[in-house]
Scaffold this motif. Structure first.
Motif, PDB file in Angstrom:
ATOM      1  N   GLU A  67     -18.610  70.330  63.964  1.00  0.00           N
ATOM      2  CA  GLU A  67     -19.791  69.491  64.156  1.00  0.00           C
ATOM      3  C   GLU A  67     -20.703  69.530  62.928  1.00  0.00           C
ATOM      4  O   GLU A  67     -21.180  68.502  62.465  1.00  0.00           O
ATOM      5  N   SER A  68     -20.942  70.713  62.402  1.00  0.00           N
ATOM      6  CA  SER A  68     -21.835  70.827  61.242  1.00  0.00           C
ATOM      7  C   SER A  68     -21.251  70.119  60.028  1.00  0.00           C
ATOM      8  O   SER A  68     -21.977  69.494  59.246  1.00  0.00           O
ATOM      9  N   ALA A  69     -19.949  70.186  59.851  1.00  0.00           N
ATOM     10  CA  ALA A  69     -19.297  69.504  58.732  1.00  0.00           C
ATOM     11  C   ALA A  69     -19.375  67.999  58.903  1.00  0.00           C
ATOM     12  O   ALA A  69     -19.546  67.255  57.929  1.00  0.00           O
ATOM     13  N   LEU A  70     -19.281  67.551  60.160  1.00  0.00           N
ATOM     14  CA  LEU A  70     -19.379  66.127  60.432  1.00  0.00           C
ATOM     15  C   LEU A  70     -20.768  65.608  60.107  1.00  0.00           C
ATOM     16  O   LEU A  70     -20.942  64.518  59.562  1.00  0.00           O
ATOM     17  N   TYR A  71     -21.795  66.399  60.403  1.00  0.00           N
ATOM     18  CA  TYR A  71     -23.161  66.010  60.042  1.00  0.00           C
ATOM     19  C   TYR A  71     -23.275  65.795  58.535  1.00  0.00           C
ATOM     20  O   TYR A  71     -23.885  64.826  58.070  1.00  0.00           O
ATOM     21  N   LYS A  72     -22.708  66.720  57.784  1.00  0.00           N
ATOM     22  CA  LYS A  72     -22.776  66.622  56.322  1.00  0.00           C
ATOM     23  C   LYS A  72     -22.039  65.380  55.824  1.00  0.00           C
ATOM     24  O   LYS A  72     -22.499  64.699  54.901  1.00  0.00           O
ATOM     25  N   ASP A  73     -20.888  65.083  56.444  1.00  0.00           N
ATOM     26  CA  ASP A  73     -20.137  63.894  56.057  1.00  0.00           C
ATOM     27  C   ASP A  73     -20.945  62.637  56.334  1.00  0.00           C
ATOM     28  O   ASP A  73     -20.989  61.721  55.509  1.00  0.00           O
ATOM     29  N   PHE A  74     -21.591  62.590  57.504  1.00  0.00           N
ATOM     30  CA  PHE A  74     -22.344  61.398  57.825  1.00  0.00           C
ATOM     31  C   PHE A  74     -23.555  61.251  56.915  1.00  0.00           C
ATOM     32  O   PHE A  74     -23.901  60.136  56.508  1.00  0.00           O
ATOM     33  N   GLU A  75     -24.189  62.357  56.566  1.00  0.00           N
ATOM     34  CA  GLU A  75     -25.323  62.279  55.646  1.00  0.00           C
ATOM     35  C   GLU A  75     -24.872  61.742  54.291  1.00  0.00           C
ATOM     36  O   GLU A  75     -25.569  60.938  53.665  1.00  0.00           O
ATOM     37  N   ARG A  76     -23.702  62.163  53.854  1.00  0.00           N
ATOM     38  CA  ARG A  76     -23.155  61.657  52.587  1.00  0.00           C
ATOM     39  C   ARG A  76     -22.906  60.151  52.680  1.00  0.00           C
ATOM     40  O   ARG A  76     -23.234  59.392  51.752  1.00  0.00           O
ATOM     41  N   ILE A  77     -22.349  59.709  53.796  1.00  0.00           N
ATOM     42  CA  ILE A  77     -22.066  58.290  53.991  1.00  0.00           C
ATOM     43  C   ILE A  77     -23.361  57.484  54.029  1.00  0.00           C
ATOM     44  O   ILE A  77     -23.480  56.424  53.396  1.00  0.00           O
ATOM     45  N   PHE A  78     -24.351  57.990  54.760  1.00  0.00           N
ATOM     46  CA  PHE A  78     -25.636  57.310  54.862  1.00  0.00           C
ATOM     47  C   PHE A  78     -26.290  57.178  53.486  1.00  0.00           C
ATOM     48  O   PHE A  78     -26.767  56.110  53.101  1.00  0.00           O
ATOM     49  N   ALA A  79     -26.279  58.273  52.729  1.00  0.00           N
ATOM     50  CA  ALA A  79     -26.888  58.262  51.397  1.00  0.00           C
ATOM     51  C   ALA A  79     -26.137  57.338  50.442  1.00  0.00           C
ATOM     52  O   ALA A  79     -26.733  56.715  49.561  1.00  0.00           O
ATOM     53  N   LYS A  80     -24.837  57.227  50.634  1.00  0.00           N
ATOM     54  CA  LYS A  80     -24.007  56.414  49.736  1.00  0.00           C
ATOM     55  C   LYS A  80     -24.173  54.919  49.987  1.00  0.00           C
ATOM     56  O   LYS A  80     -24.214  54.121  49.038  1.00  0.00           O
ATOM     57  N   TYR A  81     -24.270  54.518  51.232  1.00  0.00           N
ATOM     58  CA  TYR A  81     -24.194  53.099  51.565  1.00  0.00           C
ATOM     59  C   TYR A  81     -25.504  52.473  52.044  1.00  0.00           C
ATOM     60  O   TYR A  81     -25.612  51.248  52.089  1.00  0.00           O
ATOM     61  N   ALA A  82     -26.483  53.270  52.427  1.00  0.00           N
ATOM     62  CA  ALA A  82     -27.750  52.724  52.925  1.00  0.00           C
ATOM     63  C   ALA A  82     -28.839  52.840  51.867  1.00  0.00           C
ATOM     64  O   ALA A  82     -28.814  53.734  51.027  1.00  0.00           O
ATOM     65  N   ASP A  83     -29.799  51.938  51.924  1.00  0.00           N
ATOM     66  CA  ASP A  83     -30.994  52.042  51.093  1.00  0.00           C
ATOM     67  C   ASP A  83     -31.944  52.989  51.831  1.00  0.00           C
ATOM     68  O   ASP A  83     -32.881  52.563  52.506  1.00  0.00           O
TER      69      ASP A  83
END
Length: 202
Positions: free
Chosen positions: A57-73
């Protein structure tokens, strides 16, 4: 293009939105329907890989944060969620709020991903609208009727990013803006307290 998602994810964790009507005028459109569709394709593919990787779960949070930072303004989304209160924030507070909001969003969505394996999100079309591009997708979930998810894509930050998310026509920033406003009110308008608490919220 498949990803794991849930109607409840969007209804209850409405955090990636940004109201286009709340934005200042945008620069001349450089994003195209094709380029915006490619961006959304990449978002969907990255989310799918993260969900299906079998991580903790904690690793998934980090992955999603990376995705959010990469693709969202992220900066614009975060400040619009703060609304008029953002205008009184100091530069240091704005920077801290954006960082806290990014983590808050990632945890809020990330903790729900595992529950919805088996769904898929398909890009069905894209069109320029004023100074941004709408990319329409259809979400197919097990046991539920398909429903529409629309990404709003702009290059106002200097590179192409999504700035809004509509679920069945619902502008998600309005829900999040209300939530953030309520959190700030409960802290007596203390922005530093909000920032501190957002950094710890799930």
């Amino acid at each position: 293009m498949v990803t794991d998602l849930s109607r409840r994810t969007f209804a209850r964790a409405a955090v990636l939105g940004l109201a286009a009507t709340a934005l200042p005028p945008l620069p001349a459109l450089a994003s195209t329907a094709a380029s915006a569709s490619r961006l959304v394709d990449s978002v969907v593919a990255d989310i799918n890989r993260a969900i299906n990787a079998g991580k903790s779960e904690s690793a998934l949070y980090k992955d999603f944060e990376r995705i959010f930072a990469k693709y969202a303004d992220v900066a614009t989304i975060a400040m619009v969620s703060l609304g008029a209160d953002g205008r009184r924030a100091t530069p240091a507070q704005k920077k801290a709020y954006i960082a806290a909001y990014q983590g808050y969003v990632s945890r809020k969505y990330g903790k729900r991903f595992r529950e919805f394996v088996g769904g898929r999100l398909e890009v069905t079309g894209a069109r320029p609208v004023k100074n941004y591009v709408e990319v329409k997708t259809i979400a197919h979930l097990r046991g539920e009727d398909p429903f529409e998810v629309t990404f709003v894509v702009s290059d106002r930050s200097g590179s192409e990013r999504f700035i809004n998310l509509y679920i069945e026509g619902v502008n998600m920033v309005l829900t999040e803006k209300t939530e953030i406003g309520a959190l700030l009110d409960r802290r007596g308008g203390n922005l530093d307290a909000l920032i501190s608490d957002l950094a710890k919220m799930n």
